[in-house]
Design a protein around this motif. Structure first.
Motif, PDB file in Angstrom:
ATOM      1  N   CYS A 476       0.830  -1.213   0.000  1.00 53.50           N
ATOM      2  CA  CYS A 476       0.000   0.000   0.000  1.00 53.50           C
ATOM      3  C   CYS A 476       0.863   1.260   0.000  1.00 53.50           C
ATOM      4  O   CYS A 476       0.352   2.370  -0.121  1.00 53.50           O
ATOM      5  N   TYR A 477       2.183   1.070   0.179  1.00 55.81           N
ATOM      6  CA  TYR A 477       3.082   2.236   0.176  1.00 55.81           C
ATOM      7  C   TYR A 477       3.638   2.455  -1.221  1.00 55.81           C
ATOM      8  O   TYR A 477       4.008   1.509  -1.908  1.00 55.81           O
ATOM      9  N   PHE A 478       3.707   3.733  -1.593  1.00 52.23           N
ATOM     10  CA  PHE A 478       4.269   4.092  -2.889  1.00 52.23           C
ATOM     11  C   PHE A 478       5.738   4.479  -2.724  1.00 52.23           C
ATOM     12  O   PHE A 478       6.575   4.217  -3.573  1.00 52.23           O
ATOM     13  N   GLY A 479       6.015   5.135  -1.593  1.00 53.52           N
ATOM     14  CA  GLY A 479       7.369   5.650  -1.345  1.00 53.52           C
ATOM     15  C   GLY A 479       8.323   4.562  -0.878  1.00 53.52           C
ATOM     16  O   GLY A 479       7.976   3.377  -0.844  1.00 53.52           O
ATOM     17  N   GLY A 480       9.500   5.005  -0.435  1.00 49.41           N
ATOM     18  CA  GLY A 480      10.630   4.104  -0.206  1.00 49.41           C
ATOM     19  C   GLY A 480      10.588   3.221   1.019  1.00 49.41           C
ATOM     20  O   GLY A 480      11.111   2.125   0.980  1.00 49.41           O
ATOM     21  N   SER A 481       9.995   3.671   2.153  1.00 49.09           N
ATOM     22  CA  SER A 481      10.142   2.850   3.360  1.00 49.09           C
ATOM     23  C   SER A 481       8.785   2.401   3.903  1.00 49.09           C
ATOM     24  O   SER A 481       8.240   3.019   4.796  1.00 49.09           O
ATOM     25  N   PRO A 482       8.275   1.343   3.272  1.00 40.12           N
ATOM     26  CA  PRO A 482       6.960   0.865   3.703  1.00 40.12           C
ATOM     27  C   PRO A 482       6.995   0.231   5.095  1.00 40.12           C
ATOM     28  O   PRO A 482       7.975  -0.400   5.465  1.00 40.12           O
ATOM     29  N   ARG A 483       5.892   0.454   5.833  1.00 50.36           N
ATOM     30  CA  ARG A 483       5.751  -0.267   7.111  1.00 50.36           C
ATOM     31  C   ARG A 483       5.282  -1.675   6.783  1.00 50.36           C
ATOM     32  O   ARG A 483       4.540  -1.886   5.822  1.00 50.36           O
ATOM     33  N   GLN A 484       5.703  -2.606   7.615  1.00 49.08           N
ATOM     34  CA  GLN A 484       5.264  -3.994   7.428  1.00 49.08           C
ATOM     35  C   GLN A 484       4.059  -4.249   8.325  1.00 49.08           C
ATOM     36  O   GLN A 484       3.999  -3.745   9.447  1.00 49.08           O
ATOM     37  N   GLY A 485       3.147  -4.976   7.812  1.00 50.67           N
ATOM     38  CA  GLY A 485       1.950  -5.276   8.626  1.00 50.67           C
ATOM     39  C   GLY A 485       0.946  -6.051   7.798  1.00 50.67           C
ATOM     40  O   GLY A 485       1.251  -6.533   6.702  1.00 50.67           O
ATOM     41  N   PHE A 486      -0.257  -6.138   8.317  1.00 48.85           N
ATOM     42  CA  PHE A 486      -1.307  -6.875   7.605  1.00 48.85           C
ATOM     43  C   PHE A 486      -2.601  -6.087   7.588  1.00 48.85           C
ATOM     44  O   PHE A 486      -2.897  -5.351   8.525  1.00 48.85           O
ATOM     45  N   ILE A 487      -3.357  -6.298   6.525  1.00 47.36           N
ATOM     46  CA  ILE A 487      -4.735  -5.830   6.499  1.00 47.36           C
ATOM     47  C   ILE A 487      -5.572  -7.085   6.722  1.00 47.36           C
ATOM     48  O   ILE A 487      -5.411  -8.079   6.003  1.00 47.36           O
ATOM     49  N   LEU A 488      -6.424  -7.028   7.710  1.00 39.61           N
ATOM     50  CA  LEU A 488      -7.226  -8.208   8.053  1.00 39.61           C
ATOM     51  C   LEU A 488      -8.693  -7.913   7.795  1.00 39.61           C
ATOM     52  O   LEU A 488      -9.284  -7.056   8.456  1.00 39.61           O
ATOM     53  N   GLY A 489      -9.261  -8.587   6.826  1.00 36.37           N
ATOM     54  CA  GLY A 489     -10.693  -8.434   6.577  1.00 36.37           C
ATOM     55  C   GLY A 489     -11.454  -9.286   7.589  1.00 36.37           C
ATOM     56  O   GLY A 489     -11.023 -10.382   7.929  1.00 36.37           O
ATOM     57  N   PHE A 490     -12.566  -8.753   8.092  1.00 33.63           N
ATOM     58  CA  PHE A 490     -13.360  -9.578   9.017  1.00 33.63           C
ATOM     59  C   PHE A 490     -14.796  -9.739   8.535  1.00 33.63           C
ATOM     60  O   PHE A 490     -15.657 -10.261   9.228  1.00 33.63           O
ATOM     61  N   GLY A 491     -15.067  -9.286   7.307  1.00 31.18           N
ATOM     62  CA  GLY A 491     -16.434  -9.315   6.794  1.00 31.18           C
ATOM     63  C   GLY A 491     -16.989 -10.721   6.625  1.00 31.18           C
ATOM     64  O   GLY A 491     -18.167 -10.963   6.864  1.00 31.18           O
ATOM     65  N   SER A 492     -16.138 -11.663   6.218  1.00 30.48           N
ATOM     66  CA  SER A 492     -16.676 -12.969   5.812  1.00 30.48           C
ATOM     67  C   SER A 492     -16.465 -14.070   6.848  1.00 30.48           C
ATOM     68  O   SER A 492     -16.873 -15.198   6.632  1.00 30.48           O
TER      69      SER A 492
END
Ligand SMILES: Cc1ncc(COP(=O)(O)O)c(C=O)c1O
Length: 512
Positions: A476-492
């Protein structure tokens, strides 16, 4: 604009009409009939089929048209067609099944096919790079990453589909397919159906505080098309576009193929840092934002930032694209009104979608366009896909007007609320303070960030092997130093299944 043609009558359609053929007809292959040729017609038809079969344009088991319909199509009498079919049957190219018709034989000898394939003209693609547009090369090649299409726990964008009111929905679909207004089959208004736009406008004014009437609403195939049209109307190659950092990668793709220069502006606890944007690139032509529920961090843009952004747009003569993709779902407070509703200078292009409230394959969304830009949007839309398909606009208009939409959103809001609570609780139980949990107030996903040194993509790949479809945060990052992590969907994911799934994630992350 196309007006409703009330003088045109409606058709009632019965699927079991006696006049309907029970046996499906096959496609007719291209057979060039030359009436001046000394070759008899039956031979030309025979050879046409034989070549199409050997060249693999017709495949084993494919249905062949009846002799009657082929004769009609080729404008010849039935006799040469019957003769050709008889020969093709005798030689084993065709087989006939009683009551079903004629088919390309399943038992074609491989030897024969191989010989002809070698001799047939092949399409040759050279080894060097063949030129395509520079714009298109700005997009990375499409790759199906494992977490994108998986079906199960944490998948982002998957909803409580089992809660969808299928019965009501199919009743309305049936209503519109059984009784077809002939005018609905013809070309239509590039803005979408007037009726549907009226209902959308009413919904947006009431539920989202959007300042609009139906004349400003354009129906599109999801927010993605809204972005594409807006980009074509507002942007030239080389123009700067503020995007949120981190942000919605599919929006980035649209601006990239428009040849624009992307200016990533950091998102903090108040949303996009507008002052940083002005310091960086005051003259941007467009700012693309998700102010109600920032994707992916889930921040709600503060009132002060909203006013600052609107003021910037007015001073700079720039535009704001507000992507309001899932704001129907807030759990701890009332939904936040749209940014567009605060705008006194008609600088905001507002986009919304039914992908989150109903289901994404519906591919229906809407744009609210400042009045002076409507004709520009219409011109661009008309050049793209001309106008939206009729059926689901009519269905949705009834679905909204009859109250099913509001009921469904209310019901699913309660369900997602429970799922959200279950996920937040389980994350707390399994990880304590080791993970930062962000954006829990609304929507159907939340984000967690990982301590430095843990690569999110690696873990999401491993998780996919266990049927856990969390998305990595870093893309999701465009620039140089992306943070690491997760996107967690809970809809389903049902609330009762969430603790186990979180435990599985815990086992995949190398934390102390
Ligand atoms: C930020 C954002 N905007 C819009 C959408 C919806 O896009 P569409 O309407 O094209 O399905 C999504 C995701 O589904 C999203 O995450």
């Amino acid at each position: 604009m196309v007006r409703r043609n009330d003088h045109l009558f409606g058709y009632s359609y019965n699927h079991y009409d006696d006049t309907m053929r029970k046996v499906a007809s096959g496609f007719s292959p291209v057979i060039a009939i030359d009436r001046k040729s000394p070759k008899p017609l039956h031979r030309q038809i025979y050879e046409g089929f034989r070549l199409a079969i050997l060249g693999r344009n017709l495949h084993s088991g494919q249905k062949i048209p009846s002799t009657r319909s082929l004769a009609l199509e080729l404008r010849v009498s039935r006799i040469p067609v019957l003769t050709a079919y008889a020969q093709l049957l005798a030689e084993g190219y065709f087989e006939s099944r009683t009551g079903s018709g004629t088919f390309v034989s399943h038992a074609l000898p491989d030897k024969l096919l191989a010989v002809v394939r070698r001799g047939a003209a092949h399409t040759k693609i050279g080894t060097g790079t063949r030129r395509v547009s520079a714009r298109c090369c700005r997009l990375p090649p499409f790759k199906s990453v494992p977490w994108m299409f998986g079906w199960g726990a944490f998948s982002v964008g998957q909803l409580a589909f089992e809660e969808f009111p299928f019965r009501v929905w199919s009743r309305i679909v049936n209503r519109h397919t059984r009784k077809v207004r002939v005018s609905a089959l013809h070309f239509s208004d590039p803005m979408g159906s007037e009726d549907f736009r009226e209902v959308i406008a009413e919904y947006l004014r009431t539920a989202r505080g959007v300042n609009c009437d139906a004349r400003q609403i354009m129906v599109v195939s999801g927010s993605q098309q809204a972005l594409e049209i807006a980009a074509r109307v507002l942007l030239d190659p080389g123009d700067r576009v503020w995007i949120e950092e981190p942000g919605y990668w599919l929006a980035r793709r649209v601006f990239a193929i428009s040849g624009c220069r992307l200016v990533p502006i950091a998102v903090d606890r108040e949303g996009m840092n507008v002052a940083a944007g002005m310091g960086h690139s005051h003259k941007a032509r467009v700012a693309y934002i998700t102010p109600s529920h920032q994707y992916p961090l889930g921040v709600t843009m503060s009132a002060a930032r909203r006013l600052q952004l609107l003021e910037w747009a007015e001073r700079a003569g720039s535009w704001i694209i507000e992507d309001d993709y899932d704001s129907e779902y807030r759990y701890d407070s009332l939904p936040v009104a749209s940014l567009q509703g605060l705008d006194r200078n008609a600088r905001v292009i507002y986009t919304g979608t039914f992908s989150k409230t109903l289901f994404p394959s519906l591919r229906i969304g809407y744009v609210v366009i400042p009045t002076d830009l409507v004709s520009r949007f219409v011109a661009v839309r008309h050049a793209m896909d001309v106008y939206p398909p009729h059926l689901y606009q009519a269905v949705l208009a009834d679905f909204l007007r009859e109250g099913h939409f509001a009921r469904h959103v209310r019901r699913t809001r309660m369900i997602y609320h429970q799922r959200r609570d279950a996920l937040v609780d389980s994350l707390r139980t399994e990880f304590g303070a080791q993970l930062e949990v962000l954006g829990v107030e609304g929507g159907m996903h939340l984000t967690v960030t990982l301590p430095k040194g843990i690569p999110d993509r690696e873990i999401t790949k491993r998780a996919a092997r266990q049927n856990l479809w969390l998305w990595p945060l870093s893309p999701c990052y465009f620039g140089g130093s992306p943070r690491q992590g997760f996107i967690l969907g809970f809809g389903s994911t049902p609330a009762r299944e969430i603790p186990k799934a979180v435990r599985q994630i815990r086992n995949l992350i190398p934390l102390d």
